[in-house]
Design a protein around this motif. Structure first.
Motif, PDB file in Angstrom:
ATOM      1  N   SER A   1      -0.553   6.421  -0.586  1.00  0.00           N
ATOM      2  CA  SER A   1       0.171   5.860  -1.730  1.00  0.00           C
ATOM      3  C   SER A   1       0.903   4.565  -1.405  1.00  0.00           C
ATOM      4  O   SER A   1       0.955   3.659  -2.242  1.00  0.00           O
ATOM      5  CB  SER A   1       1.154   6.888  -2.304  1.00  0.00           C
ATOM      6  OG  SER A   1       2.086   7.300  -1.310  1.00  0.00           O
ATOM      7  N   PHE A   2       1.467   4.441  -0.192  1.00  0.00           N
ATOM      8  CA  PHE A   2       2.185   3.207   0.125  1.00  0.00           C
ATOM      9  C   PHE A   2       1.234   2.026   0.232  1.00  0.00           C
ATOM     10  O   PHE A   2       1.442   0.984  -0.386  1.00  0.00           O
ATOM     11  CB  PHE A   2       2.978   3.342   1.426  1.00  0.00           C
ATOM     12  CG  PHE A   2       3.600   2.037   1.863  1.00  0.00           C
ATOM     13  CD1 PHE A   2       4.689   1.526   1.182  1.00  0.00           C
ATOM     14  CD2 PHE A   2       3.059   1.315   2.912  1.00  0.00           C
ATOM     15  CE1 PHE A   2       5.248   0.306   1.555  1.00  0.00           C
ATOM     16  CE2 PHE A   2       3.607   0.090   3.280  1.00  0.00           C
ATOM     17  CZ  PHE A   2       4.711  -0.416   2.615  1.00  0.00           C
ATOM     18  N   SER A   3       0.156   2.168   1.021  1.00  0.00           N
ATOM     19  CA  SER A   3      -0.775   1.051   1.179  1.00  0.00           C
ATOM     20  C   SER A   3      -1.494   0.738  -0.131  1.00  0.00           C
ATOM     21  O   SER A   3      -1.756  -0.426  -0.452  1.00  0.00           O
ATOM     22  CB  SER A   3      -1.782   1.334   2.297  1.00  0.00           C
ATOM     23  OG  SER A   3      -2.451   2.555   2.113  1.00  0.00           O
ATOM     24  N   GLU A   4      -1.789   1.771  -0.923  1.00  0.00           N
ATOM     25  CA  GLU A   4      -2.445   1.549  -2.214  1.00  0.00           C
ATOM     26  C   GLU A   4      -1.543   0.763  -3.162  1.00  0.00           C
ATOM     27  O   GLU A   4      -1.989  -0.200  -3.803  1.00  0.00           O
ATOM     28  CB  GLU A   4      -2.847   2.890  -2.824  1.00  0.00           C
ATOM     29  CG  GLU A   4      -3.981   3.569  -2.075  1.00  0.00           C
ATOM     30  CD  GLU A   4      -4.099   5.044  -2.412  1.00  0.00           C
ATOM     31  OE1 GLU A   4      -5.030   5.669  -1.899  1.00  0.00           O
ATOM     32  OE2 GLU A   4      -3.262   5.575  -3.178  1.00  0.00           O
ATOM     33  N   SER A   5      -0.289   1.170  -3.262  1.00  0.00           N
ATOM     34  CA  SER A   5       0.627   0.459  -4.157  1.00  0.00           C
ATOM     35  C   SER A   5       0.879  -0.960  -3.649  1.00  0.00           C
ATOM     36  O   SER A   5       1.030  -1.903  -4.444  1.00  0.00           O
ATOM     37  CB  SER A   5       1.948   1.220  -4.305  1.00  0.00           C
ATOM     38  OG  SER A   5       2.599   1.373  -3.057  1.00  0.00           O
ATOM     39  N   PHE A   6       0.893  -1.124  -2.334  1.00  0.00           N
ATOM     40  CA  PHE A   6       1.041  -2.454  -1.737  1.00  0.00           C
ATOM     41  C   PHE A   6      -0.109  -3.364  -2.170  1.00  0.00           C
ATOM     42  O   PHE A   6       0.100  -4.496  -2.605  1.00  0.00           O
ATOM     43  CB  PHE A   6       1.082  -2.332  -0.213  1.00  0.00           C
ATOM     44  CG  PHE A   6       1.129  -3.657   0.511  1.00  0.00           C
ATOM     45  CD1 PHE A   6       2.336  -4.272   0.785  1.00  0.00           C
ATOM     46  CD2 PHE A   6      -0.041  -4.268   0.928  1.00  0.00           C
ATOM     47  CE1 PHE A   6       2.374  -5.485   1.456  1.00  0.00           C
ATOM     48  CE2 PHE A   6      -0.014  -5.480   1.599  1.00  0.00           C
ATOM     49  CZ  PHE A   6       1.196  -6.096   1.863  1.00  0.00           C
TER      50      PHE A   6
ATOM     51  N   SER B   1       5.088   1.172   6.861  1.00  0.00           N
ATOM     52  CA  SER B   1       4.872  -0.002   7.689  1.00  0.00           C
ATOM     53  C   SER B   1       3.419  -0.434   7.613  1.00  0.00           C
ATOM     54  O   SER B   1       2.514   0.388   7.647  1.00  0.00           O
ATOM     55  CB  SER B   1       5.234   0.305   9.147  1.00  0.00           C
ATOM     56  OG  SER B   1       4.427   1.337   9.664  1.00  0.00           O
ATOM     57  N   LEU B   2       3.224  -1.756   7.514  1.00  0.00           N
ATOM     58  CA  LEU B   2       1.887  -2.325   7.550  1.00  0.00           C
ATOM     59  C   LEU B   2       1.855  -3.435   8.578  1.00  0.00           C
ATOM     60  O   LEU B   2       2.806  -4.202   8.701  1.00  0.00           O
ATOM     61  CB  LEU B   2       1.504  -2.910   6.177  1.00  0.00           C
ATOM     62  CG  LEU B   2       1.227  -1.904   5.065  1.00  0.00           C
ATOM     63  CD1 LEU B   2       0.995  -2.654   3.770  1.00  0.00           C
ATOM     64  CD2 LEU B   2       0.019  -1.057   5.400  1.00  0.00           C
TER      65      LEU B   2
END
Length: 253
Positions: free
Chosen positions: A47-52, A83-84
């Protein structure tokens, strides 16, 4: 938008991914306009990377509708940080290597490989489960609010995994069926996500629990705990088509 299940891990072709089947279904409707389905699946996305990616990249494509098919990677990987790796100096050589291998189906695969950082899964307990569910819900609340301001509609779904719903588990699938505390915990996290869809209803246009999508299917579909055959892709695409059709028709009218 989703992980490798949307990207199409082990699909026979681009056309037999979930987005590929969805494109075919819209084409058959013969709407008086060109509908383009973009495969924005990224291996290991959550969900974090997708929303990013939605906020930083996908909105630049000026979509009319975002379809999110996810939950599984959040439930399994259990990232508790956000974190990315976005340092271009650290990734430039890696990018060059990826460009040579030519195995990505869309540019989003490349983005996922560049930005994804492996993180050890968090242990399982009730507090961790609650944190994962809350993070997932809050990210989509925020994302739905942002894209709505851009005139973009949203469809949020919780994806099925082996062991969700009442689908019969066949012999070839049994070795992947959840059978320990950690794996069963993933199903509990998905349950919590499905419950939280009620709260998302006020922010997102449509929400839907797809965990029982295969309940009536009398054939094996899974080739591991979460990835499905092309037949499974077609079944999911049909449900996403039915769910998104009212939004598309309303936009047309």
């Amino acid at each position: 938008v989703g992980g490798s299940t949307i990207y199409g891990a082990a699909s026979q072709s681009d056309k037999t991914t979930i987005p590929g089947y969805l494109q075919e279904m819209f084409d058959k409707e013969n709407f008086d306009l060109n509908i383009e389905v973009i495969n924005a699946g990224i291996s290991s996305a959550y969900s974090f990377s997708e929303s990013f990616y939605i906020k930083e990249t996908i909105l630049n494509l000026e979509p009319d509708l975002l379809i999110m098919y996810n939950g599984g990677n959040d439930a399994i990987e259990r990232h508790l940080d956000s974190s990315l790796n976005t340092n271009p100096n650290e990734t430039s050589e890696f990018v060059k290597t990826l460009l040579k291998i030519g195995e990505y189906r869309t540019p989003f695969f490349l983005l996922g490989k560049v930005f994804y950082q492996a993180v050890e899964p968090a242990p399982i307990d009730n507090e961790i489960k609650t944190q994962i569910i809350t993070l997932w819900k809050n990210r989509w609340v925020e994302t739905c609010e942002i894209v709505k301001n851009e005139g973009v509609s949203t469809l949020i779904t919780v994806q099925p995994m082996l062991g969700t719903g009442t689908k019969e588990i066949f012999p070839d699938e049994k070795k992947f069926a959840p059978d320990d505390e950690f794996e069963l915990g993933a199903l509990e996290i998905l349950e919590g996500m499905a419950t939280s869809l009620t709260e998302l209803n006020s922010k997102c246009d449509i929400t839907y629990d797809l965990r029982g999508a295969f309940d009536d299917i009398k054939n094996p579909l899974y080739f591991d705990h979460i990835h499905i055959s092309d037949k499974g892709h077609e079944i999911i695409a049909k449900q996403l088509f039915d769910l998104s059709l009212p939004i598309v028709r309303n936009d047309i009218n």
